[in-house]
Design an enzyme around this catalytic site. Structure first.
Site, short mmCIF file in Angstrom:
data_model
loop_
_atom_site.label_atom_id
_atom_site.label_comp_id
_atom_site.label_asym_id
_atom_site.label_seq_id
_atom_site.Cartn_x
_atom_site.Cartn_y
_atom_site.Cartn_z
N HIS A 46 2.42 -4.05 6.87
CA HIS A 46 1.48 -2.97 6.62
C HIS A 46 1.50 -2.04 7.84
O HIS A 46 2.17 -2.30 8.82
CB HIS A 46 0.06 -3.52 6.40
N GLU B 92 1.65 3.43 3.07
CA GLU B 92 2.27 2.70 4.18
C GLU B 92 3.77 2.54 3.92
O GLU B 92 4.40 1.56 4.32
CB GLU B 92 1.56 1.35 4.35
N GLU C 31 0.51 -5.53 11.02
CA GLU C 31 0.11 -4.11 11.00
C GLU C 31 0.97 -3.37 12.02
O GLU C 31 0.71 -3.38 13.21
CB GLU C 31 -1.38 -3.97 11.32
N HIS D 196 0.84 -1.19 0.00
CA HIS D 196 0.00 0.00 0.00
C HIS D 196 0.88 1.25 0.00
O HIS D 196 1.79 1.37 0.82
CB HIS D 196 -0.93 0.01 1.22
#
Length: 295
Positions: free
Chosen positions: A206, A63, A265, A60
């Site tokens: 992420h 990110e 994450e 992404h």
């Protein structure tokens, strides 16, 4: 390794790869594909062991701090391997003789550049990007690639169901799965790369949430939950059994190979996480990534 104060972009990555390659003869860089804008997608190989582990960052665009985090880890692992010093209190020379790390620090270089720099009028995609971004010239929230496709909705793992769930049918900053699975060169590159090497486990970095997603529709092997707990104990991150998500890289890896795959994450806050948080996040992430090499 020095990072620019505000961002970590593609040119920072290329320079970091150059520095590491010049310093550590056992570390090698490989171009495994190209982005839409023909930027080389780079993989770094570190270690000599038969057991292969893969880690990636910046699927992404906004990110992008994950690229800096992964590059720092590759640098620290290489330095400890080279010098014989400890990393997280552990000697890594034996580990690096048993395991080989393949890292792709920036899967989505075009998107990262767009998220950080915006789009000049001279850019070949300028009119489309402005339209896809709702007329705004602020792209800091952009997650997709340069064609407005979310690369983590691109993999052939119940892709059609992800399309229905998202309900996004045209390019934009986020959540558009594309016209068909692996339509984007970045996603196709990652699929071919992953199929070419027998990875024992994969980690997709992420941001944000300080969580570890370890399952996919019960395709994951029995040991995956215990592995996620180990990663959680190393970092303080929370293992989470996730539902209602398809077509991601780790989803596809788990379904296709029936091996452990994890989405981590990192950090906490609102994307893009600022570089001011880098050191704090890395303190948590470094022991998690080191533990992942032992999975």
């Amino acid at each position: 390794m020095m990072y620019s104060v505000q961002t970590y972009g593609y040119l920072d990555l290329v320079e970091g790869v150059r520095q590491l390659g010049g310093k550590y003869p056992f570390l090698s860089a490989h171009v495994i594909g190209q982005s839409v804008m023909e930027k080389p997608i780079i993989a770094l190989r570190c270690g000599t062991g038969p057991r292969l582990i893969h880690m990636n960052g910046s699927i992404h665009a906004n990110e992008w701090i994950t690229s800096a985090l992964l590059m720092r880890f590759v640098g620290d692992l290489s330095a400890a391997y080279y010098s014989g010093e400890k990393l997280c209190g552990q000697h890594v020379d034996q580990l690096c003789s048993e395991v080989t790390l393949w890292a792709v620090p920036m899967v989505n270089p075009d998107g990262v550049e767009l998220s950080q720099r915006g789009v000049p009028q001279s850019h070949p995609w300028y009119p489309q990007l402005l339209e896809w971004n709702g007329g705004s010239d602020q792209f800091s929230g952009w997650k997709g690639n340069i064609r407005g496709v979310d690369l983590n909705d691109q993999f052939p793992a119940h892709w059609e169901e992800e399309c229905k769930r998202r309900g996004i049918t045209s390019p934009g900053p986020r959540d558009y799965p594309g016209p068909y699975p692996l339509s984007e060169p970045e996603a196709l590159t990652m699929a071919r790369f992953t199929e070419a090497l027998p990875f024992a486990a994969v980690i997709a970095l992420h941001t944000q949430g300080r969580e570890i997603y370890w399952n996919y529709r019960d395709y994951e092997p029995a040991e995956a939950e215990g592995m996620a707990r180990r990663l959680g104990q190393a970092s303080g991150y929370q293992p989470v059994k996730l539902t209602g998500s398809d077509a991601g890289y780790k989803d596809w890896f788990i379904q296709h190979f029936r091996r452990p795959g994890f989405t981590v994450e990192a950090g906490y806050g609102e994307n893009p996480l600022p570089m001011a948080q880098f050191d704090r996040i890395y303190v948590e992430l470094q022991p998690l990534l080191l533990e992942a090499l032992k999975l």
